[in-house]
Design a protein around this motif. Structure first.
Motif, short mmCIF file in Angstrom:
data_model
loop_
_atom_site.label_atom_id
_atom_site.label_comp_id
_atom_site.label_asym_id
_atom_site.label_seq_id
_atom_site.Cartn_x
_atom_site.Cartn_y
_atom_site.Cartn_z
N ARG A 9 0.79 -1.15 0.05
CA ARG A 9 -0.10 0.04 -0.02
C ARG A 9 0.91 1.11 0.07
O ARG A 9 2.15 1.06 0.38
N ALA A 11 0.31 5.21 1.67
CA ALA A 11 -0.55 5.99 2.68
C ALA A 11 -0.43 7.13 2.99
O ALA A 11 0.20 7.55 3.91
N SER A 13 -0.56 11.16 3.49
CA SER A 13 -1.32 12.23 4.48
C SER A 13 -1.46 13.53 3.36
O SER A 13 -0.43 13.75 2.97
N GLU A 45 -4.45 9.13 4.62
CA GLU A 45 -4.43 9.21 6.03
C GLU A 45 -4.74 10.63 6.36
O GLU A 45 -3.98 11.53 6.83
N TYR A 186 -1.60 8.34 15.04
CA TYR A 186 -1.12 7.59 13.64
C TYR A 186 -0.71 6.02 14.00
O TYR A 186 -1.25 5.09 13.33
N VAL A 190 -2.73 3.23 11.86
CA VAL A 190 -1.78 2.60 10.83
C VAL A 190 -1.86 0.90 10.90
O VAL A 190 -2.04 0.14 10.14
N ARG A 204 7.82 2.51 3.09
CA ARG A 204 7.58 4.07 3.45
C ARG A 204 8.84 4.47 3.60
O ARG A 204 9.77 3.83 3.74
N1 GLU Z 1 0.76 8.92 6.33
C1 GLU Z 1 2.22 8.79 6.69
C2 GLU Z 1 2.82 9.88 5.95
O1 GLU Z 1 2.66 10.49 4.86
C3 GLU Z 1 2.73 7.52 5.99
C4 GLU Z 1 2.07 6.31 6.92
C5 GLU Z 1 2.79 4.88 6.53
O2 GLU Z 1 3.37 4.67 5.64
O3 GLU Z 1 2.80 4.07 7.58
O4 GLU Z 1 3.98 10.12 6.42
#
Ligand code: GLU
Length: 316
Positions: A9, A11, A13, A45, A186, A190, A204
């Motif tokens: 995935r 994710a 923000s 997110e 968070y 998550v 990530r």
């Molecule tokens: N939403 C988080 C960010 O943009 C990433 C979270 C994740 O990949 O666990 O930094």
């Protein structure tokens, strides 16, 4: 055909448009997932309302422009609240949640335990009597207490083998599960969302590697493995640095697709530079994510941060 194994995935923000560092991580997450025949899921997110810049749609459009596709609709994290609450309730039933009325200032001012990791919660609210707790709650009204995880005594910090970083060790503490303003934290969100979406591969930025032991601890306390839910493998991608040597940021100028486009740089050129930075294209070569798949080898990925040089786009 072999059955797909699970899911990866991305994710983001929605706190601003994706910059080259974010786009590079998204590309890597896509490559990891697709090269291992996983589905690739997209989750916005958007829990932190204060940091929501309304950029979810433009972020997704940018990913599409680069040829990064995903399975199904993008999921909004704010729509997954029931799962977050159920997980907090499960931890609370097991006696693993307590209220915390500390402000940031209180935490900084509190004496820390001798071997506590820097920045760890000092445990001020962990063992309060019911009366003391009621008084503390009254003292901060109308603000509400936050909820923290009560890490069981003697719990060792989980370690994990990262596909890029190798063995990672980190600290754990009584982390916040829900803030005083009602926002789910968070780390909790998550973990719950990845497990419920069937994500078994998390790619990530490596700024999140230090949070991962806390997240693995939560997975264990929520009993995901015993419940047959996905427990992820991790790959934390080295950050992209700006010309100053600090982490790439908006102050570095045209670092988003839209800004680059405005300055005459085509999306294909951006993709080409990102691919080159990952060792997946030679300078100037036009590539597509799908075309990079055949060359993708996690073991050959650069382990060092990539320093972005604005000059690669022809002297902006
Ligand atoms: N939403 C988080 C960010 O943009 C990433 C979270 C994740 O990949 O666990 O930094």
């Amino acid at each position: 055909m072999t059955e797909p194994r699970g899911a990866g995935r991305y994710a983001p923000s929605p706190s601003g448009d994706l910059h080259l560092g974010n786009l590079r991580t998204a590309l890597l997450a896509w490559l990891f997932a697709r090269s291992s025949r996983r589905r690739f899921l997209m989750r916005v997110e958007d829990l932190d309302r204060a940091r929501d810049a309304g950029t979810a749609a433009s972020q997704l459009a940018d990913l599409e422009r680069l040829g990064i596709d995903w399975d199904g609709e993008a999921v909004l994290q704010t729509e997954l609240g029931a799962g977050h609450e159920a997980a907090i309730a499960r931890l609370a039933e097991a006696g693993l949640v307590y209220e915390c009325t500390c402000s940031r200032k209180d935490i900084l001012a509190a004496p820390t335990a001798p071997h506590a990791p820097p920045g760890a919660y000092p445990g001020t609210c962990r063992e309060l009597s019911e009366d003391a707790r009621a008084a503390a709650r009254a003292a901060i009204a109308p603000r509400l207490p936050a909820l923290r995880l009560r890490v069981p005594e003697g719990t060792a910090a989980p370690e994990f083998d990262d596909l890029i970083l190798g063995r990672v060790r980190g600290d754990i503490d009584d982390l916040v599960l829900k803030r005083g303003d009602g926002t789910v934290a968070y780390n909790l969100a998550v973990v719950v969302d990845d497990a419920e979406m069937g994500v078994d591969q998390v790619v990530r930025g490596d700024d999140l590697a230090p949070s991962t032991p806390r997240q693995i601890l939560l997975q264990r306390l929520l009993g995901y493995e015993e419940r047959g839910m996905a427990v992820a493998e991790y790959a934390h991608a080295p950050l992209v640095l700006g010309p100053s040597g600090a982490r790439l940021a908006k102050r570095d100028g045209a670092v988003t697709l839209a800004r680059l486009r405005d300055s005459g740089v085509a999306d294909a050129e951006v993709l080409s530079v990102l691919a080159e930075s990952l060792g997946l294209a030679v300078p100037g070569e036009r590539v597509t994510p799908a075309g990079m798949l055949a060359r993708f080898d996690p073991a050959a990925l650069p382990r060092e941060p990539w320093t972005w040089d604005p000059g690669v786009f022809g002297g902006q």
